[in-house]
Design a protein around this motif. Sequence first.
Motif, PDB file in Angstrom:
ATOM      1  N   ALA A   1       0.831  -1.204   0.000  1.00 19.72           N
ATOM      2  CA  ALA A   1       0.000   0.000   0.000  1.00 19.72           C
ATOM      3  C   ALA A   1       0.865   1.252   0.000  1.00 19.72           C
ATOM      4  O   ALA A   1       0.574   2.229  -0.705  1.00 19.72           O
ATOM      5  CB  ALA A   1      -0.936  -0.005   1.202  1.00 19.72           C
ATOM      6  N   ASP A   2       1.940   1.247   0.769  1.00 22.72           N
ATOM      7  CA  ASP A   2       2.844   2.399   0.811  1.00 22.72           C
ATOM      8  C   ASP A   2       3.438   2.674  -0.565  1.00 22.72           C
ATOM      9  O   ASP A   2       3.595   3.826  -0.973  1.00 22.72           O
ATOM     10  CB  ASP A   2       3.953   2.140   1.829  1.00 22.72           C
TER      11      ASP A   2
ATOM     12  N   MET B   1     -13.339  -4.042   6.211  1.00 17.55           N
ATOM     13  CA  MET B   1     -12.454  -4.028   5.045  1.00 17.55           C
ATOM     14  C   MET B   1     -12.281  -2.629   4.459  1.00 17.55           C
ATOM     15  O   MET B   1     -12.724  -2.337   3.349  1.00 17.55           O
ATOM     16  CB  MET B   1     -12.993  -4.995   3.990  1.00 17.55           C
ATOM     17  N   THR B   2     -11.640  -1.765   5.215  1.00 23.11           N
ATOM     18  CA  THR B   2     -11.292  -0.447   4.681  1.00 23.11           C
ATOM     19  C   THR B   2      -9.949  -0.567   3.950  1.00 23.11           C
ATOM     20  O   THR B   2      -8.914  -0.102   4.428  1.00 23.11           O
ATOM     21  CB  THR B   2     -11.215   0.594   5.808  1.00 23.11           C
ATOM     22  N   LEU B   3      -9.986  -1.205   2.807  1.00 18.71           N
ATOM     23  CA  LEU B   3      -8.767  -1.577   2.084  1.00 18.71           C
ATOM     24  C   LEU B   3      -8.395  -0.511   1.060  1.00 18.71           C
ATOM     25  O   LEU B   3      -9.129  -0.254   0.109  1.00 18.71           O
ATOM     26  CB  LEU B   3      -8.967  -2.931   1.395  1.00 18.71           C
ATOM     27  N   ARG B   4      -7.235   0.070   1.251  1.00 18.32           N
ATOM     28  CA  ARG B   4      -6.791   1.137   0.361  1.00 18.32           C
ATOM     29  C   ARG B   4      -6.474   0.625  -1.041  1.00 18.32           C
ATOM     30  O   ARG B   4      -6.682   1.325  -2.032  1.00 18.32           O
ATOM     31  CB  ARG B   4      -5.554   1.806   0.959  1.00 18.32           C
TER      32      ARG B   4
ATOM     33  N   SER C   1     -20.007   2.537   5.424  1.00 17.09           N
ATOM     34  CA  SER C   1     -19.594   3.048   6.730  1.00 17.09           C
ATOM     35  C   SER C   1     -20.368   4.317   7.026  1.00 17.09           C
ATOM     36  O   SER C   1     -20.524   5.177   6.152  1.00 17.09           O
ATOM     37  CB  SER C   1     -18.087   3.348   6.758  1.00 17.09           C
ATOM     38  N   ASN C   2     -20.863   4.432   8.241  1.00 16.78           N
ATOM     39  CA  ASN C   2     -21.434   5.692   8.688  1.00 16.78           C
ATOM     40  C   ASN C   2     -20.325   6.704   8.935  1.00 16.78           C
ATOM     41  O   ASN C   2     -19.180   6.339   9.213  1.00 16.78           O
ATOM     42  CB  ASN C   2     -22.226   5.484   9.982  1.00 16.78           C
ATOM     43  N   LEU C   3     -20.675   7.971   8.837  1.00 14.13           N
ATOM     44  CA  LEU C   3     -19.817   9.081   9.263  1.00 14.13           C
ATOM     45  C   LEU C   3     -18.515   9.200   8.488  1.00 14.13           C
ATOM     46  O   LEU C   3     -17.594   9.884   8.946  1.00 14.13           O
ATOM     47  CB  LEU C   3     -19.505   8.959  10.768  1.00 14.13           C
ATOM     48  N   THR C   4     -18.401   8.543   7.353  1.00 15.92           N
ATOM     49  CA  THR C   4     -17.170   8.644   6.565  1.00 15.92           C
ATOM     50  C   THR C   4     -17.484   8.777   5.085  1.00 15.92           C
ATOM     51  O   THR C   4     -18.561   8.415   4.620  1.00 15.92           O
ATOM     52  CB  THR C   4     -16.268   7.418   6.761  1.00 15.92           C
ATOM     53  N   HIS C   5     -16.518   9.288   4.360  1.00 12.83           N
ATOM     54  CA  HIS C   5     -16.569   9.370   2.897  1.00 12.83           C
ATOM     55  C   HIS C   5     -15.597   8.329   2.355  1.00 12.83           C
ATOM     56  O   HIS C   5     -14.394   8.424   2.549  1.00 12.83           O
ATOM     57  CB  HIS C   5     -16.171  10.779   2.461  1.00 12.83           C
ATOM     58  N   ARG C   6     -16.148   7.301   1.671  1.00 16.02           N
ATOM     59  CA  ARG C   6     -15.302   6.243   1.111  1.00 16.02           C
ATOM     60  C   ARG C   6     -15.564   6.058  -0.380  1.00 16.02           C
ATOM     61  O   ARG C   6     -15.369   4.983  -0.920  1.00 16.02           O
ATOM     62  CB  ARG C   6     -15.547   4.937   1.870  1.00 16.02           C
TER      63      ARG C   6
END
Length: 437
Positions: A134-135, A230-233, A313-318
């Motif tokens: 990811a980096d 799964m907040t996978l970048r 997800s609530n409260l986030t922008h994805r």
Amino acid sequence: MPASAARQWINLTALAVVLLTLVALKAAQWADPLKGLLILLVAMALPIIGLEAWCTRHSGAGAVGPQARRRDDPDRPARVAIKLVGLLATYAAIGFAYWLLPLYRDGQAVVLITFVQMIAPPAVLVAPLYVWVADRRLGEPRDGCYMAGLAALGRWPEVNRDILRQYALGWLVKAFFLPIMIASAHEDLRWFLALDIGGFLRGYDFGWYEFAYRFLYFIEVFWAAAGYLMTLRLVGGHIRSAEPTLLGWVVCLACYAPFWGLLSRSYFAYDAGYPWGLWLADAPVVKHVWGVAILLLLAVYAWSTIAFGIRFSNLTHRGILTNGPYRWTKHPAYISKNLTWWLIAVPFAAQGGTAEALRQCLMLLGVNAIYFMRARTEERHLARDPDYRAYAAWIAEHGLFARARRLLAEMLGRRMAVGSPAEVREVSFVPSRRREG
């Protein structure tokens, strides 16, 4: 129509795989709901991640943007090590909170903690490789995880506090919602695996409704749990930003345990215990139609979550969604969910006379108002993204409510034509362009 962050055909493919997996677990008489939940998560994740990666590769853009891969970066080993420290510090902070607070220690987080213990060994092995890859793919590798690592190491002068704040808010969202969603999905899967479906359907006059109602909620909450996990970048499922306002957090968290228990009992107890099935007991045809209407609205609600893929997800922008049910309105989940409450509670038919019915309706309108505020705060948050502004403008012109208003205007225009042909000509050639909502 602006492009969508998630592809519907991929999400529907994953849904089909999940349903087939549920059938297989049922046929095998699977008895362990926790391991069954893990199997379902893998069944959902593999087609989404695999197909998203395939589409991304063939589209010519990286999963996190059209950034070039940096092969020669002498700072990468040290930077990845700092990110791993940040990740470890994040997990330690969340684990400490779960251990400290009775709400989580003795109840809400028990299933999640057991689940994490089950997946921890492979996760520990995969994490360094994932962070390394990811980096390498990031346009700016000094992200929130890196800032958390610097903070954990005491290197505060090097920390970008805005990036760290957004990182902390994103993890706070996951830490709050994941125990709720995992516990609910686990309990629903336990119910499904233990249920004699045939006997249940035959044993109850409205068994088909009761089964479909809970099953739709199970699919929805399972999909939501997967989104928080799964907040996978690498496949674009990462958090771009978290809700920046206190009002946005308050109106959202108010709808979930433990806060909703207090509010629903003390302020919004709109259900007078007069079920719609009893209300329509003497009208079996209407009763079946009513039940189908509730289930159709719940199906839209579940579809609204499935449409996110692994991005819910609530409260986030994805990522901005513009397809599926979001092609018709900006808030299909909120609209369908609130309508089901009116159909289920039928507060307008409450026993006790007109005054009691009015009181119940006002309390349910209070619940609707909370969701209205959730919608508005989410719109303000997402409107920072030009893609959302383009989508909102498209909905204002082509959305379901915009089309309904135009149709209503045309119908009224035709009625006016009976008395004045000139008026209908004016209406016909000046279409309405009002914004939705």
